[in-house]
Design a protein around this motif. Sequence first.
Motif, PDB file in Angstrom:
ATOM      1  N   MET A   1       1.289  -1.523  -0.198  1.00 29.02           N
ATOM      2  CA  MET A   1       0.289  -0.077   0.007  1.00 29.02           C
ATOM      3  C   MET A   1       1.025   1.048  -0.441  1.00 29.02           C
ATOM      4  O   MET A   1       0.545   2.196  -1.108  1.00 29.02           O
ATOM      5  N   LEU A   2       1.870   0.928   0.658  1.00 23.95           N
ATOM      6  CA  LEU A   2       2.936   3.101   0.596  1.00 23.95           C
ATOM      7  C   LEU A   2       3.253   2.998  -0.047  1.00 23.95           C
ATOM      8  O   LEU A   2       3.225   3.770  -0.857  1.00 23.95           O
ATOM      9  N   LEU A   3       4.101   2.029  -1.214  1.00 22.07           N
ATOM     10  CA  LEU A   3       4.410   1.592  -2.244  1.00 22.07           C
ATOM     11  C   LEU A   3       3.173   2.978  -3.594  1.00 22.07           C
ATOM     12  O   LEU A   3       3.471   3.524  -4.461  1.00 22.07           O
ATOM     13  N   LEU A   4       1.999   2.048  -3.611  1.00 21.76           N
ATOM     14  CA  LEU A   4       0.935   2.739  -4.224  1.00 21.76           C
ATOM     15  C   LEU A   4       0.864   3.870  -4.097  1.00 21.76           C
ATOM     16  O   LEU A   4       0.603   4.556  -5.204  1.00 21.76           O
ATOM     17  N   PHE A   5       0.966   4.000  -2.696  1.00 22.94           N
ATOM     18  CA  PHE A   5       0.435   5.273  -2.335  1.00 22.94           C
ATOM     19  C   PHE A   5       1.589   6.852  -2.703  1.00 22.94           C
ATOM     20  O   PHE A   5       1.336   7.328  -2.959  1.00 22.94           O
ATOM     21  N   GLU A   6       2.786   6.095  -2.609  1.00 22.31           N
ATOM     22  CA  GLU A   6       3.721   6.714  -3.049  1.00 22.31           C
ATOM     23  C   GLU A   6       3.657   7.562  -4.980  1.00 22.31           C
ATOM     24  O   GLU A   6       4.299   8.331  -4.893  1.00 22.31           O
ATOM     25  N   LYS A   7       3.786   6.013  -5.350  1.00 29.77           N
ATOM     26  CA  LYS A   7       3.294   6.618  -6.827  1.00 29.77           C
ATOM     27  C   LYS A   7       2.752   7.684  -7.069  1.00 29.77           C
ATOM     28  O   LYS A   7       2.115   8.446  -7.852  1.00 29.77           O
ATOM     29  N   LYS A   8       1.181   7.507  -6.177  1.00 28.41           N
ATOM     30  CA  LYS A   8       0.397   8.501  -6.000  1.00 28.41           C
ATOM     31  C   LYS A   8       0.760   9.981  -6.059  1.00 28.41           C
ATOM     32  O   LYS A   8       0.223  10.527  -6.628  1.00 28.41           O
ATOM     33  N   PHE A   9       0.824   9.746  -4.540  1.00 23.99           N
ATOM     34  CA  PHE A   9       1.182  11.351  -4.085  1.00 23.99           C
ATOM     35  C   PHE A   9       2.863  11.469  -3.928  1.00 23.99           C
ATOM     36  O   PHE A   9       2.532  12.838  -3.111  1.00 23.99           O
ATOM     37  N   GLY A  10       3.414  10.821  -3.889  1.00 23.64           N
ATOM     38  CA  GLY A  10       4.429  11.410  -4.141  1.00 23.64           C
ATOM     39  C   GLY A  10       5.707  10.343  -2.669  1.00 23.64           C
ATOM     40  O   GLY A  10       5.014   9.967  -1.871  1.00 23.64           O
ATOM     41  N   PRO A  11       6.875  10.882  -2.159  1.00 22.64           N
ATOM     42  CA  PRO A  11       7.241  10.213  -1.117  1.00 22.64           C
ATOM     43  C   PRO A  11       6.510  10.204   0.241  1.00 22.64           C
ATOM     44  O   PRO A  11       6.002  10.996  -0.092  1.00 22.64           O
ATOM     45  N   TYR A  12       6.601   9.098   1.012  1.00 20.02           N
ATOM     46  CA  TYR A  12       6.238   9.333   1.793  1.00 20.02           C
ATOM     47  C   TYR A  12       7.080   9.770   3.295  1.00 20.02           C
ATOM     48  O   TYR A  12       7.798  10.281   3.129  1.00 20.02           O
ATOM     49  N   PRO A  13       5.965  10.389   4.045  1.00 20.03           N
ATOM     50  CA  PRO A  13       6.598  11.602   4.775  1.00 20.03           C
ATOM     51  C   PRO A  13       7.416  11.238   5.491  1.00 20.03           C
ATOM     52  O   PRO A  13       8.325  12.363   6.001  1.00 20.03           O
TER      53      PRO A  13
END
Length: 480
Positions: free
Chosen positions: A236-248
């Motif tokens: 999930m984290l990698l998917l959201f990085e793709k959509k939103f940018g780097p995990y903060p």
Amino acid sequence: MAPLSRAAGEPNPIDVLSYHARLQLLSPRQWMEGSVEITMTPIQMLSTFFLDLVALQVDSVVCRDHALRYRVLSPRLWIEAESSLAPGDTLRFTVFYRGAPGNDGFGGFFYLDEFLFTVGQGIYSTPPSMTRYWLPCHDEPADKAYWSVEIIAPRSVSALSNGKLLKKTEQDAVAVWHWREACPMSTYLMAITAGHLVHFKDQVVSRDGDAIALNFYARSEHESMAKSDWRRTGEMLLLFEKKFGPYPFDSYGMVEVPMRGAMEHQTLTSFSTYLITGNGEYENIVAHELGHQWWGDWVTPADWRDIWLNEGFASYCEALWQEHLHGTQGLQTTMAHFAAEYFLEADRLGAFSLYDPTYLWGATVYEKGAWILHMLRFLLGDFSFFNALQTYANRFGGKNATTSDFARVVSEIYGKDLDWFFQQWVYQPDIPEWRAAWQCETSAPRTYELQLTIEQRQRHGILLTAPLEVEIRLRNRALR
């Protein structure tokens, strides 16, 4: 001493820079003794200000550089400096306090089932910031500050908080756990948890090449179920990085607690025992809470009127996860469910605006909020839509944002002013009502003429601008 107070509703123009707490947890007595060193600066000239604090006893307020008077008028701790403080001045002081911290039934401070834990939002309180129940603080989402804490607890339990564990020391029957979060955060995202927990780990390599530690904590009897339910967190984290940018943040964690639902404390989501089943039934909630690390924790609403920027965005993360797993059908099924939930609430409670909503914790904020994003995605197209989200995260990451801020970013990426969109869908409560009629005639062999009439009829006479998709279903195919 004359009461140290001002008129109700008067601003509290302070900016807290950091909190460092030292908390001794005395669970058999359901009691806490603590201190918190606060560093702050005024936003304007002042001599009197307040911290939020509910029903706890203050023993002293100590400052090395200024003489301070204080008075507790719950839910506030009023403090007065001997001389005025100017913007740019730094005031560092320590509050020593104790008592039995409380809660509102959902948020606050809890001793349950041999667990001690906090929940930063209270669904039965206005405002819903609940850290004031266990920590003297400026409990406003717009005031982000650095956080560190030393938790003194029995050696037999794990004591957790946000960020990274700097060290753990043991002496006799107690242990001191020292946690520090590297990024500023709003007070409602602070958390502490103590209980008998097992710790298991994972790791994911981010799109930037950094290793992100994933830390999970559960009761020993639920460990196997939690491992199964949370096993896709890295994906999930990698998917959201793709959509939103780097995990903060530097790490992410989840901890089992006997609460209702889940709560997105920064880097440490609290997750209900009752949502751990071993069969992935509540995997969407795992995605929802992880999504909050971008939307709510990294980019935080300036105040609670913009709560949809938290919950609508995190709800759309559920839809993105289903799209990732099941393609377009998964996305459409999730959004259809969201629409049904919203219309049920609107029938029950009446329609109200998404901004400054009548009720913060229902389908208007969550499901309609997700639909706002889905409509923007339809309007902008995938590339521009996700570009807008990434731009919004880059511009306001580590800060606070409003609906107006988000609207400006989306309009900028779209290339046209979208004020009309936000006015009718976010700031107004209206629901579009459509009537459709059609007639089909044969104009030649195997040639048909279709006349379709779509009419919008609003109860209040306000017509809404909305692009529409039309699907024509034939015997063996569908046209859009």
